[in-house]
Write a protein that holds these residues in place. Structure first.
Motif, PDB file in Angstrom:
ATOM      1  N   GLN A 165       0.836  -1.208   0.000  1.00 30.20           N
ATOM      2  CA  GLN A 165       0.000   0.000   0.000  1.00 30.20           C
ATOM      3  C   GLN A 165       0.870   1.257   0.000  1.00 30.20           C
ATOM      4  N   SER A 166       2.081   1.130   0.540  1.00 32.20           N
ATOM      5  CA  SER A 166       3.015   2.250   0.580  1.00 32.20           C
ATOM      6  C   SER A 166       3.628   2.544  -0.785  1.00 32.20           C
ATOM      7  N   GLY A 167       3.456   1.611  -1.716  1.00 39.76           N
ATOM      8  CA  GLY A 167       4.051   1.753  -3.047  1.00 39.76           C
ATOM      9  C   GLY A 167       5.315   0.947  -3.219  1.00 39.76           C
ATOM     10  N   GLY A 168       5.828   0.370  -2.137  1.00 37.10           N
ATOM     11  CA  GLY A 168       7.037  -0.456  -2.214  1.00 37.10           C
ATOM     12  C   GLY A 168       6.796  -1.724  -3.021  1.00 37.10           C
ATOM     13  N   GLU A 169       7.782  -2.113  -3.821  1.00 36.36           N
ATOM     14  CA  GLU A 169       7.627  -3.280  -4.687  1.00 36.36           C
ATOM     15  C   GLU A 169       7.903  -4.578  -3.936  1.00 36.36           C
ATOM     16  N   ILE A 170       7.157  -5.608  -4.290  1.00 42.62           N
ATOM     17  CA  ILE A 170       7.383  -6.941  -3.708  1.00 42.62           C
ATOM     18  C   ILE A 170       7.294  -7.985  -4.825  1.00 42.62           C
ATOM     19  N   GLU A 171       7.873  -9.130  -4.548  1.00 45.68           N
ATOM     20  CA  GLU A 171       7.781 -10.292  -5.441  1.00 45.68           C
ATOM     21  C   GLU A 171       7.266 -11.462  -4.625  1.00 45.68           C
ATOM     22  N   LEU A 172       6.255 -12.146  -5.131  1.00 47.53           N
ATOM     23  CA  LEU A 172       5.644 -13.258  -4.411  1.00 47.53           C
ATOM     24  C   LEU A 172       5.792 -14.540  -5.227  1.00 47.53           C
ATOM     25  N   LEU A 173       6.158 -15.621  -4.554  1.00 46.05           N
ATOM     26  CA  LEU A 173       6.295 -16.933  -5.188  1.00 46.05           C
ATOM     27  C   LEU A 173       5.429 -17.932  -4.438  1.00 46.05           C
ATOM     28  N   LEU A 174       4.475 -18.541  -5.133  1.00 45.80           N
ATOM     29  CA  LEU A 174       3.646 -19.575  -4.508  1.00 45.80           C
ATOM     30  C   LEU A 174       4.514 -20.731  -4.044  1.00 45.80           C
ATOM     31  N   ASN A 175       4.116 -21.343  -2.940  1.00 43.51           N
ATOM     32  CA  ASN A 175       4.787 -22.539  -2.452  1.00 43.51           C
ATOM     33  C   ASN A 175       3.825 -23.729  -2.465  1.00 43.51           C
ATOM     34  N   ALA A 176       2.716 -23.603  -1.713  1.00 48.63           N
ATOM     35  CA  ALA A 176       1.758 -24.705  -1.655  1.00 48.63           C
ATOM     36  C   ALA A 176       0.407 -24.192  -1.177  1.00 48.63           C
ATOM     37  N   PRO A 177      -0.702 -24.768  -1.692  1.00 46.52           N
ATOM     38  CA  PRO A 177      -2.022 -24.398  -1.203  1.00 46.52           C
ATOM     39  C   PRO A 177      -2.245 -24.966   0.195  1.00 46.52           C
ATOM     40  N   LEU A 178      -3.028 -24.274   1.005  1.00 47.98           N
ATOM     41  CA  LEU A 178      -3.326 -24.743   2.354  1.00 47.98           C
ATOM     42  C   LEU A 178      -4.800 -25.130   2.452  1.00 47.98           C
ATOM     43  N   HIS A 179      -5.687 -24.168   2.513  1.00 50.93           N
ATOM     44  CA  HIS A 179      -7.122 -24.440   2.546  1.00 50.93           C
ATOM     45  C   HIS A 179      -7.840 -23.181   2.085  1.00 50.93           C
TER      46      HIS A 179
ATOM     47  N   ASN B  92      -8.807 -20.073   0.515  1.00 49.52           N
ATOM     48  CA  ASN B  92      -8.012 -19.124  -0.272  1.00 49.52           C
ATOM     49  C   ASN B  92      -6.662 -18.817   0.380  1.00 49.52           C
ATOM     50  N   PHE B  93      -6.227 -19.700   1.286  1.00 53.13           N
ATOM     51  CA  PHE B  93      -4.956 -19.508   1.987  1.00 53.13           C
ATOM     52  C   PHE B  93      -3.850 -20.295   1.294  1.00 53.13           C
ATOM     53  N   TYR B  94      -2.673 -19.677   1.251  1.00 47.08           N
ATOM     54  CA  TYR B  94      -1.545 -20.260   0.524  1.00 47.08           C
ATOM     55  C   TYR B  94      -0.249 -19.999   1.279  1.00 47.08           C
ATOM     56  N   SER B  95       0.646 -20.979   1.209  1.00 47.45           N
ATOM     57  CA  SER B  95       2.020 -20.778   1.683  1.00 47.45           C
ATOM     58  C   SER B  95       2.819 -20.176   0.527  1.00 47.45           C
ATOM     59  N   VAL B  96       3.524 -19.074   0.809  1.00 39.47           N
ATOM     60  CA  VAL B  96       4.268 -18.373  -0.245  1.00 39.47           C
ATOM     61  C   VAL B  96       5.622 -17.912   0.292  1.00 39.47           C
ATOM     62  N   TYR B  97       6.470 -17.504  -0.619  1.00 39.46           N
ATOM     63  CA  TYR B  97       7.685 -16.763  -0.280  1.00 39.46           C
ATOM     64  C   TYR B  97       7.505 -15.340  -0.802  1.00 39.46           C
ATOM     65  N   ILE B  98       7.954 -14.358  -0.047  1.00 39.61           N
ATOM     66  CA  ILE B  98       7.822 -12.958  -0.460  1.00 39.61           C
ATOM     67  C   ILE B  98       9.181 -12.287  -0.379  1.00 39.61           C
ATOM     68  N   ARG B  99       9.594 -11.686  -1.494  1.00 39.03           N
ATOM     69  CA  ARG B  99      10.816 -10.875  -1.504  1.00 39.03           C
ATOM     70  C   ARG B  99      10.409  -9.423  -1.278  1.00 39.03           C
ATOM     71  N   GLY B 100      10.831  -8.876  -0.173  1.00 38.50           N
ATOM     72  CA  GLY B 100      10.397  -7.555   0.264  1.00 38.50           C
ATOM     73  C   GLY B 100       9.865  -7.670   1.684  1.00 38.50           C
TER      74      GLY B 100
ATOM     75  N   ILE C 109       2.179 -17.034   5.185  1.00 39.06           N
ATOM     76  CA  ILE C 109       0.826 -17.469   4.883  1.00 39.06           C
ATOM     77  C   ILE C 109       0.041 -16.242   4.431  1.00 39.06           C
ATOM     78  N   VAL C 110      -0.577 -16.341   3.241  1.00 42.42           N
ATOM     79  CA  VAL C 110      -1.375 -15.228   2.745  1.00 42.42           C
ATOM     80  C   VAL C 110      -2.756 -15.743   2.335  1.00 42.42           C
ATOM     81  N   ALA C 111      -3.707 -14.828   2.302  1.00 45.99           N
ATOM     82  CA  ALA C 111      -5.045 -15.118   1.783  1.00 45.99           C
ATOM     83  C   ALA C 111      -5.245 -14.273   0.533  1.00 45.99           C
ATOM     84  N   PHE C 112      -5.696 -14.912  -0.546  1.00 48.07           N
ATOM     85  CA  PHE C 112      -5.883 -14.221  -1.823  1.00 48.07           C
ATOM     86  C   PHE C 112      -7.337 -13.784  -2.015  1.00 48.07           C
TER      87      PHE C 112
END
Length: 339
Positions: free
Chosen positions: A76-90, A92-100, A128-131
C-alpha cells in the motif's frame, strides 16, 4: 565417507556447466547411463534411452503442470514486492515466499485486481497469505487462472535470467496435465512428443501427480542430514498406478518426484496426501528399480536421493565424470539413467 554428513555430498561444479536454456530439440540432451550390475558407464544421448532401458520395465511419470507462480506487486506504501507460490493450504490460503519486507495484516496489490493479505510470518521463511479479487476470496483454480495472465514461470534460483515466452513451453513437460507445481519434474523435460509416443508404445506407462513445491530448492541446513526436516508436497496416485506399484514388475521412475511418491506409497499404502519422504543411503528405495534423473545441486536432498540408489562414493564418481565430460547441470541440463 559418512553418508549422514551433509559435507559428504559436496562437489565442485564450474558455473559455466549450469544450463540456462534447454537443448533444442529436447531429446538431444546428453545421457549418462550407469549399469549397477555390470559397473559399466556409457555416454550417449537422451534419444537413445530405449537402447538401455530394460524391456520388461514399466515407466511412471509425474503429470503435474507448472503454474506461473511468480508474480510482482506493490504494498500500500508503493514499495515493490515479489511473491512466489509454495503450496495451497485451505480455501483461499496459501504458503508463499515474499521478496520484500512485509508484516502481518499487510495488503499486497497485483494486476487484474488480485490482492493478498499477509496472515502469518513463519520461522522457516514462508508466509501465509489469503488471496482475494474484488474483496472476494480467490480459491486455488481461480488463482491459477489469474496467474496465467499476470504471472511468470518460476525459473529455479540458479538460472540467473528473467523468464521468457519460450520458458512457458520449455519449462513444462509435453504431458503436463494437473496444475499445481511451482517447479518442473525436470527429468521429464527431455521427452519430445514423438519420443513420448514411442515410450507409450514400447513400455507400460502410467502417471502419478506430485505438485513440486518451492521447498525442492531449500538447502539442507543441518550438518547431520538425519536432522533435516523434509518439505511436504501434495501427491495423488491413481488406482491403476497403485496396482502397478503393488505388482512385482520392475519400475523406472522418471525423476526424483516419482521416486519419492512411489516409495512413500510403498511404505504407507496411502494413495494421496502429503509426501515428505527423505531418501538417502541410510533410507534406500524399496520399490523403484531404475531411475532417470538430472544432475543435482551439491549437498541437496536430490543428490542424496541419487546416492540412495548407488551409494555416496559412486554418486560422486559419476558426478566427477559428468563434470569432466562437460555435461550440462540442473533443471535445463542433461540426464542420467541408473539401471
Amino acid at each position: 565417507m559418512d553418508p549422514l554428513l551433509k559435507t559428504t555430498y559436496d562437489y565442485t561444479l564450474p558455473p559455466e556447466l549450469i544450463a540456462t536454456h534447454p537443448m533444442e530439440p529436447r531429446d538431444e540432451a546428453r545421457l549418462l547411463v550407469f549399469n549397477r550390475q555390470t559397473g559399466t558407464l556409457t555416454h550417449t544421448l537422451f534419444k537413445e534411452l530405449f537402447q538401455f532401458l530394460p524391456e520388461n520395465s514399466a515407466v511412471i511419470l509425474n503429470d503435474t503442470k507448472v503454474v506461473k507462480a511468480r508474480v510482482f506487486g506493490k504494498k500500500q506504501s508503493g514499495g515493490e514486492i515479489e511473491l512466489l507460490l509454495n503450496a495451497p493450504l485451505h480455501e483461499n490460503f496459501y504458503s508463499v515466499y515474499i521478496r520484500g519486507r512485509v508484516k502481518e495484516k499487510m495488503r499486497l496489490f497485483f494486476d487484474e485486481a488480485l490482492e493478498a493479505e499477509v496472515v502469518e510470518l513463519k520461522e522457516d521463511g514462508t508466509r501465509i497469505v489469503a488471496f482475494f479479487r474484488d474483496k472476494v476470496p480467490l480459491h486455488t483454480k481461480a488463482l491459477f487462472d489469474t496467474l496465467e495472465t499476470i504471472g511468470h514461470i518460476p525459473l529455479p534460483p540458479y538460472i540467473k535470467r528473467e523468464d521468457t515466452k519460450e520458458d512457458t513451453i520449455d519449462y513444462q513437460t509435453v504431458f503436463a496435465k494437473e496444475q499445481g507445481a511451482v517447479a518442473a519434474p525436470t527429468a521429464s523435460l527431455h521427452f519430445t512428443d514423438s519420443m513420448f509416443e514411442a515410450l507409450k508404445q514400447r513400455y507400460e506407462t502410467h502417471f502419478l501427480t506430485l505438485h513440486v513445491g518451492a521447498g525442492t530448492f531449500k538447502p539442507v541446513e543441518a550438518e547431520h542430514i538425519a536432522d533435516h526436516v523434509m518439505h511436504s508436497e501434495m501427491y495423488a496416485i491413481p488406482e491403476i498406478t497403485c496396482k502397478l506399484i503393488d505388482s512385482q514388475k520392475p519400475l523406472l521412475a522418471v525423476g526424483t518426484t516419482v521416486t519419492r511418491s512411489v516409495e512413500y506409497y510403498a511404505r504407507t499404502k496411502e494413495s494421496m496426501g502429503k509426501c515428505n519422504l527423505f531418501l538417502h543411503p541410510n533410507n534406500p528405495p524399496l520399490r523403484i528399480n531404475h531411475l532417470l534423473t538430472n544432475f543435482h545441486l551439491p549437498k541437496s536432498t536430490l543428490i542424496m536421493l541419487v546416492a540412495s540408489f548407488v551409494g555416496i562414493e559412486k554418486t560422486l564418481e559419476l558426478y566427477e565424470e559428468a563434470v569432466k565430460e562437460q555435461y550440462r547441470f540442473f533443471s535445463y541440463g542433461d540426464a542420467m539413467l541408473i539401471i
